[in-house]
Design a protein around this motif. Structure first.
Motif, PDB file in Angstrom:
ATOM      1  N   PRO A 105      -8.142 -11.462  -3.025  1.00 52.79           N
ATOM      2  CA  PRO A 105      -7.153 -10.377  -2.960  1.00 52.79           C
ATOM      3  C   PRO A 105      -7.049  -9.765  -1.562  1.00 52.79           C
ATOM      4  CG  PRO A 105      -9.122  -9.648  -4.107  1.00 52.79           C
ATOM      5  CD  PRO A 105      -9.310 -11.103  -3.875  1.00 52.79           C
ATOM      6  N   ILE A 106      -5.796  -9.530  -1.134  1.00 52.50           N
ATOM      7  CA  ILE A 106      -5.538  -8.904   0.170  1.00 52.50           C
ATOM      8  C   ILE A 106      -5.035  -7.480  -0.057  1.00 52.50           C
ATOM      9  CG2 ILE A 106      -4.225  -9.062   2.317  1.00 52.50           C
ATOM     10  CD1 ILE A 106      -6.264 -11.316   1.877  1.00 52.50           C
ATOM     11  N   ALA A 107      -4.118  -7.311  -1.013  1.00 50.73           N
ATOM     12  CA  ALA A 107      -3.545  -5.988  -1.299  1.00 50.73           C
ATOM     13  C   ALA A 107      -3.041  -5.977  -2.732  1.00 50.73           C
ATOM     14  CB  ALA A 107      -2.441  -5.659  -0.313  1.00 50.73           C
ATOM     15  N   GLY A 108      -2.883  -4.769  -3.249  1.00 56.04           N
ATOM     16  CA  GLY A 108      -2.331  -4.616  -4.587  1.00 56.04           C
ATOM     17  C   GLY A 108      -3.381  -4.333  -5.636  1.00 56.04           C
ATOM     18  N   ALA A 109      -3.076  -3.391  -6.526  1.00 53.96           N
ATOM     19  CA  ALA A 109      -4.039  -2.977  -7.539  1.00 53.96           C
ATOM     20  C   ALA A 109      -3.832  -3.682  -8.876  1.00 53.96           C
ATOM     21  CB  ALA A 109      -3.933  -1.469  -7.744  1.00 53.96           C
ATOM     22  N   LEU A 110      -2.863  -4.589  -8.943  1.00 49.61           N
ATOM     23  CA  LEU A 110      -2.598  -5.273 -10.204  1.00 49.61           C
ATOM     24  C   LEU A 110      -3.774  -6.162 -10.567  1.00 49.61           C
ATOM     25  CD1 LEU A 110      -0.558  -5.916 -12.488  1.00 49.61           C
ATOM     26  CD2 LEU A 110       0.259  -7.800 -11.052  1.00 49.61           C
ATOM     27  N   ARG A 125       0.840  -1.210   0.000  1.00 53.61           N
ATOM     28  CA  ARG A 125       0.000   0.000   0.000  1.00 53.61           C
ATOM     29  C   ARG A 125       0.871   1.253   0.000  1.00 53.61           C
ATOM     30  NH1 ARG A 125      -2.590  -3.215   4.058  1.00 53.61           N
ATOM     31  NH2 ARG A 125      -4.454  -4.271   3.198  1.00 53.61           N
ATOM     32  N   ARG A 126       1.938   1.217   0.768  1.00 57.81           N
ATOM     33  CA  ARG A 126       2.821   2.390   0.803  1.00 57.81           C
ATOM     34  C   ARG A 126       3.418   2.672  -0.574  1.00 57.81           C
ATOM     35  NH1 ARG A 126       4.404   0.034   5.725  1.00 57.81           N
ATOM     36  NH2 ARG A 126       6.295  -0.842   4.784  1.00 57.81           N
TER      37      ARG A 126
END
Length: 428
Positions: A77-82, A55-56
């Motif tokens: 999905p947990i994190a990431g915009a890919l 996120r950072r």
């Protein structure tokens, strides 16, 4: 030639392209691996730390062209915009489809398993590599096309020059076939291979012309100089036929036999000269100690010369060798000494000089006798050529012709020494 050059250039281009493409992919893989390890190192407390690090980075936009996606064991999905499907197996994927701004794109990615069944996907867009590949291909095609055009132009130009040079040779050859033996292949003056071939051909033509001129000379000389002895032979035979006295008839037949024997000697000498001029003797050349040959011949002739009232003086440098035929070299010197013995008066000094200067061995046989006129000197190496003073002495004018033939067979040069006196200078 142009086609071979183009194929070689194409092969080199393919090798360079593959090497460059592979290097760019390895560089991108290395960047992805470093980024993946950095995320894992930052998220030491587990997948939550990795998610926070992702996120950072996305908030700071500090990793342009890199995309992230963290999913759990259920692929949620947990994190990431890919926007891409995370591969189920860890490792590199060279061509990973993903979406960006509603467009289908291709990325190069690395999937890493994390504790708890989580999977981390780090991907880099391949647009940069594809753009580099495209530019390289365009640049190569442009250079290849230019080189191909230059090669075709150069081949056409070389072909044009070659055809023109060959056309000149063909024209000269056609003129020579038509009978113009004075024609020679023109030299461009560039010193290239064509000039080398033209020079060799011209030397060959000079040799052929010399042989033909020699043949004409021999035919003319034989017809002219043998007419008298043949006429004498005919007269002797006619006389023998008319003679009724057996003793006188026998004398006439013996005289005719003597004339025939002399004619046979002349023809034998002519055949020997022709044999030497044919250069067949070169096949048997070997290293000859010319100093020893000259010394031996001089000592053999010394008693005969001194018995005729001549003085023989020698100046022979030791250990001088040449490539040649010992028997022919002996014959050459014997003819010169025999010539001096027959055509110089008593009291004449005959000198034999053998010396070497650099790569040239020089032999001279000279005398202080009456000599010959400057007009006659150049003709003395011809068959049947005789000086005015020698016409009353025995001989047929073939001795110096044999000397010239032997010298030529040894790739040398024979010249008549200038007056006063007479002499022959030979360079081997």
């Amino acid at each position: 030639m142009a086609l071979g050059f183009a194929l070689a250039t194409l092969v080199i281009g393919v090798v360079v392209f593959e090497s460059t493409h592979e290097a760019l992919e390895l560089q991108l893989d290395h960047r992805i691996a470093i980024e993946t390890q950095a995320l894992i190192d930052e998220g030491q407390d587990g997948h939550e730390g990795v998610a926070a690090a992702i996120r950072r980075r996305e908030a700071a936009s500090s990793t342009a062209s890199l995309g992230y996606r963290l999913v759990d064991a259920a692929n949620a999905p947990i994190a990431g915009a890919l926007d891409a499907t995370v591969p189920s197996q860890p490792g590199y994927v060279e061509l990973l489809p993903y979406k960006a701004d509603g467009e289908e794109r291709i990325a190069q990615s690395l999937t890493t398993d994390l504790p708890g069944g989580y999977r981390l996907l780090v991907a880099a867009d391949r647009a940069a590599i594809d753009e580099m590949d495209k530019r390289f291909i365009l640049l190569f095609l442009g250079a290849f096309g230019a080189m191909l055009l230059l090669g075709i132009a150069a081949a056409w130009l070389v072909g044009l020059v070659t055809r023109r040079r060959l056309a000149r040779i063909d024209q000269t050859a056609t003129a020579i076939i038509a009978g113009d033996l004075s024609r020679r292949v023109l030299l461009a003056g560039s010193g290239d291979e064509f000039d080398g071939v033209a020079t060799t051909l011209n030397r060959m033509l000079d040799r052929i012309v010399g042989l033909m001129e020699n043949l004409r000379q021999v035919s003319s000389d034989v017809a002219h100089d043998l007419r008298t002895p043949l006429t004498r032979l005919q007269n002797r035979l006619d006389e023998a036929l008319r003679e009724r006295n057996p003793e006188l008839q026998r004398e006439a037949i013996e005289a005719a036999a003597s004339e025939a024997s002399e004619l046979l000697e002349v023809f034998s000498a002519l055949l020997r000269i022709a044999e030497v001029e044919g250069l067949a003797a070169r096949a048997h050349f070997q290293t000859v100690d010319l100093s020893a040959v000259v010394t031996d011949v001089a000592e053999v002739f010394r008693p005969a010369l001194e018995g005729s009232g001549l003085q023989l003086v020698t100046s022979i440098a030791p250990d001088l060798t040449v490539s040649g035929d010992r028997r022919l070299l002996q014959q050459m010197l014997m003819n010169l000494l025999d010539n001096a013995a027959q055509h110089t008066p008593a009291g004449t000094t005959v000198c034999i000089t053998l010396e070497s200067t650099r790569d040239v061995t020089s032999l001279a046989v000279t005398d202080d006798g009456p000599g010959v006129s400057e007009k006659q000197a150049p003709e003395l190496f011809n068959r049947f050529a005789r000086g005015d003073r020698s016409r009353s002495t025995p001989g047929h004018g073939l001795g110096l012709a044999m000397v010239a033939a032997i010298v030529s067979a040894h790739s040398g040069k024979a010249t008549i020494a200038p007056r006063p006196g007479f002499g022959v200078h030979i360079s081997l």
